[in-house]
Design an enzyme around this catalytic site. Structure first.
Site, PDB file in Angstrom:
ATOM      1  N   LYS A  27       1.096  -1.399  -0.164  1.00  0.00           N
ATOM      2  CA  LYS A  27       0.044   0.155  -0.090  1.00  0.00           C
ATOM      3  C   LYS A  27       0.501   1.189  -0.104  1.00  0.00           C
ATOM      4  O   LYS A  27       1.219   2.106  -0.422  1.00  0.00           O
ATOM      5  CB  LYS A  27      -0.713  -0.336   1.311  1.00  0.00           C
ATOM      6  N   ASN A  28       1.681   1.079   0.651  1.00  0.00           N
ATOM      7  CA  ASN A  28       2.295   2.548   1.132  1.00  0.00           C
ATOM      8  C   ASN A  28       3.380   2.758   0.067  1.00  0.00           C
ATOM      9  O   ASN A  28       3.711   4.349  -0.272  1.00  0.00           O
ATOM     10  CB  ASN A  28       3.605   2.767   2.108  1.00  0.00           C
TER      11      ASN A  28
ATOM     12  N   ARG B  60      -4.642   9.826   3.094  1.00  0.00           N
ATOM     13  CA  ARG B  60      -3.132  10.305   3.902  1.00  0.00           C
ATOM     14  C   ARG B  60      -2.093  10.927   2.788  1.00  0.00           C
ATOM     15  O   ARG B  60      -1.630  12.032   2.163  1.00  0.00           O
ATOM     16  CB  ARG B  60      -2.698   9.690   4.630  1.00  0.00           C
TER      17      ARG B  60
ATOM     18  N   CYS C 258      -5.421   8.208   8.396  1.00  0.00           N
ATOM     19  CA  CYS C 258      -6.054   7.870   9.658  1.00  0.00           C
ATOM     20  C   CYS C 258      -5.475   9.678  11.224  1.00  0.00           C
ATOM     21  O   CYS C 258      -4.381  10.299  10.520  1.00  0.00           O
ATOM     22  CB  CYS C 258      -5.902   6.485   9.969  1.00  0.00           C
TER      23      CYS C 258
ATOM     24  N   ARG D 147       0.183  14.432  12.410  1.00  0.00           N
ATOM     25  CA  ARG D 147       1.317  14.627  11.847  1.00  0.00           C
ATOM     26  C   ARG D 147       0.860  15.826  10.948  1.00  0.00           C
ATOM     27  O   ARG D 147       0.812  16.287  10.292  1.00  0.00           O
ATOM     28  CB  ARG D 147      -0.665  13.545  11.150  1.00  0.00           C
ATOM     29  N   PRO D 148       1.823  16.693  11.399  1.00  0.00           N
ATOM     30  CA  PRO D 148       2.293  17.379  10.591  1.00  0.00           C
ATOM     31  C   PRO D 148       2.857  17.151   9.141  1.00  0.00           C
ATOM     32  O   PRO D 148       3.435  16.237   8.999  1.00  0.00           O
ATOM     33  CB  PRO D 148       3.490  18.093  11.874  1.00  0.00           C
TER      34      PRO D 148
ATOM     35  N   ASP E 150       4.926  20.123   8.463  1.00  0.00           N
ATOM     36  CA  ASP E 150       6.338  20.913   8.495  1.00  0.00           C
ATOM     37  C   ASP E 150       8.048  20.850   7.217  1.00  0.00           C
ATOM     38  O   ASP E 150       8.037  21.669   6.774  1.00  0.00           O
ATOM     39  CB  ASP E 150       6.507  21.441   9.408  1.00  0.00           C
ATOM     40  N   GLN E 151       8.237  19.406   8.113  1.00  0.00           N
ATOM     41  CA  GLN E 151       9.198  18.942   7.041  1.00  0.00           C
ATOM     42  C   GLN E 151       9.145  19.025   4.928  1.00  0.00           C
ATOM     43  O   GLN E 151       9.778  19.100   4.158  1.00  0.00           O
ATOM     44  CB  GLN E 151       9.919  17.604   6.989  1.00  0.00           C
TER      45      GLN E 151
ATOM     46  N   ASP F   5       3.364   0.524  12.168  1.00  0.00           N
ATOM     47  CA  ASP F   5       2.014   0.838  11.644  1.00  0.00           C
ATOM     48  C   ASP F   5       1.752  -0.869  11.830  1.00  0.00           C
ATOM     49  O   ASP F   5       0.373  -1.746  11.891  1.00  0.00           O
ATOM     50  CB  ASP F   5       2.070   0.446  10.213  1.00  0.00           C
TER      51      ASP F   5
ATOM     52  N   ILE G 225       6.022   7.235  17.634  1.00  0.00           N
ATOM     53  CA  ILE G 225       5.720   7.827  16.166  1.00  0.00           C
ATOM     54  C   ILE G 225       4.465   8.313  16.831  1.00  0.00           C
ATOM     55  O   ILE G 225       4.497   9.750  15.935  1.00  0.00           O
ATOM     56  CB  ILE G 225       5.774   6.934  14.476  1.00  0.00           C
TER      57      ILE G 225
ATOM     58  N   ARG H  69      -9.083   0.092   3.256  1.00  0.00           N
ATOM     59  CA  ARG H  69      -8.655   1.490   3.195  1.00  0.00           C
ATOM     60  C   ARG H  69      -7.050   0.964   2.666  1.00  0.00           C
ATOM     61  O   ARG H  69      -6.267   1.325   1.557  1.00  0.00           O
ATOM     62  CB  ARG H  69      -8.002   2.513   4.038  1.00  0.00           C
TER      63      ARG H  69
END
Ligand code: EPU
Length: 407
Positions: free
Chosen positions: A10-11, A81, A105, A110-111, A113-114, A294, A316, A386
């Site tokens: 998936k990822n 996401r 999710c 979950r920022p 900024d990076q 995960d 995390i 998902r």
């Protein structure tokens, strides 16, 4: 004894699909998982103007040449996401991206900024307002050094996407090393990109002018493999999982062995068998090659019936213990202290109605349901769809008594 084959990752899939927008010719992706996140990305690509021929479970061919769009409304982006990869892919393709905030999710703040810092280092101007990110550059993006303040999978992938066709060289320091980072690099390189060092802390991307078409098969899903390994341990089954990459599973394999589960690795398969009573172990989630966040939730479910007290520390995503309240209803005993769960193993879990709060929580509740005595009803299963391809069919193949019912 059960046998099962894992689906494509998936990822990886959700990074590779947006990456096709960078190509100057059609390209074909194979081994895509047939999951909701993939379906939504296909809709988005089509709405941007790309031609997509998708044969579920087989292949997808994308011709990005007619794609002139660069605007993805929040109504679309918030459905997953990985829509954040459209920032990098569209910036790389047409120097302009207007994409709504990502969804996905709710497992922490979950920022991103990076990601934005990386784009700005490459010369993009960024406006972040009204739930939309507007990114643009008047010229081509220009390669630069990008130092991440934290190890971020999404940030690493996004900068790789933006840098693939930038002018000059981009160097990403403190890069994520997950298998899907390497897979995306391999895909980009198959199209003629020059990405080196993926899988290490430092990735160098020398921008190229054009990317050519290719046919590429995504790697097997590390997390589905792990979930099936945990499900096998949970049911004390003898299960062989085919089509996986055992080296991606080392952190989980080590913990299962420590618990007293037998795990045998072959080139592209893993066999999981019961060996003895399962003992409590301590887990701390970490970036790859550490124990993956995960798999924390399915593993935590398994530990609910291990002998002794396990500690599970989530480093995390701060909200990845929400699902424990559901497990409590099934008889799990635990105490939460900051980001650590102390799990006191019980002899038996009992079926109960439970509600899924996020994708991997869903997998955890399935694992708990497999171990429990009596019937477990799992609600809000769309979270599971998902990221897992027909999980109930796969588990039924392994002998589980599990079925999907309309609510
Ligand atoms: N972070 C920041 N700033 C950023 C980006 C991240 O502070 O700009 C922090 C996050 O808050 C988090 C940590 O860095 O504490 C790691 O986040 P990362 O960016 O690595 O995660 P992600 O890109 O949002 C991806 C996967 C997740 C997986 C994580 C970690 C996708 C689409 N998502 O998320 O997958 O848990 O990496 O491996 O690839 C899942 O599949 O269930 C899932 C949530």
């Amino acid at each position: 004894m059960g046998e099962i084959t894992v689906s494509g990752g998936k990822n990886t899939a959700v990074a590779v699909i947006p990456a096709t927008l960078l190509c100057d010719e059609p390209c074909t992706i194979e081994n895509l998982p047939d999951i909701d996140d993939v379906h939504v990305l296909i809709q988005i690509l089509r709405s941007l103007g790309a031609l997509v021929d998708y044969v579920p479970g087989h292949h997808m061919t994308v011709d990005p040449r007619p794609a002139t769009g660069f605007h993805v409304p929040y109504a679309q982006s918030s459905r997953l996401r990985a829509s954040y990869y459209l920032w990098g892919a569209l910036l790389g393709r047409c120097a302009r991206a207007e994409v709504g905030y990502p969804g996905g999710c709710t497992i922490g703040s979950r920022p991103f900024d990076q990601h934005l810092k990386g784009f700005m280092a490459l010369g993009a101007q960024i406006e972040d307002r009204g739930g939309m990110v507007y990114a643009r550059t008047d010229e081509r993006l220009v390669g630069s050094d990008v130092f991440f303040d934290c190890v971020t999978v999404g940030g690493t992938i996004n900068v790789m996407l933006a840098a693939a066709k930038a002018e000059g060289t981009t160097v990403i320091y403190n890069a994520a090393k997950e298998p899907h980072i390497v897979d995306l690099a391999n895909f980009l390189n198959s199209m003629g990109a020059r990405v080196r060092g993926a899988g290490t802390d430092v990735i160098r991307i020398r921008g190229v002018q054009r990317l050519h078409g290719c046919t590429y098969a995504v790697i097997p899903d590390q997390i589905e493999t792990g979930t099936l390994m945990i499900a096998a341990a949970a049911t004390r089954g003898d299960v062989t999982i085919h089509g996986c990459i055992p080296t991606h599973m080392e952190a989980l394999t080590a913990k299962l062995l420590e618990m007293g589960v037998s795990v045998t690795e072959n080139d592209d398969s893993i066999r999981v068998r019961p060996r003895s009573d399962q003992r409590a172990v301590n887990i701390k989630t970490q970036v790859y090659p550490g124990f993956p966040t995960d798999l924390q939730q399915p593993m935590t479910a398994l530990l609910c019936m291990a002998k002794g007290t396990s500690t599970v520390t989530e480093t995390i995503f701060e909200q990845r213990f929400k699902f424990l309240d559901e497990l409590r209803r099934m008889g799990a005993r635990f105490k939460l202290v900051d980001n650590t769960a102390l799990i006191e193993g019980v002899p038996q879990l009992y079926g109960a109605p439970v509600t899924v709060t996020d994708l991997r929580a869903g997998a955890a509740l399935v694992v708990a349901g497999l171990m429990a005595k009596g019937v477990t009803e799992i609600y809000e299963t769309s979270y599971i769809d998902r990221g897992y391809e027909r999980i109930e069919e796969k588990l039924r193949l392994l002998g589980a008594d599990i079925r999907r019912e309309p609510v």
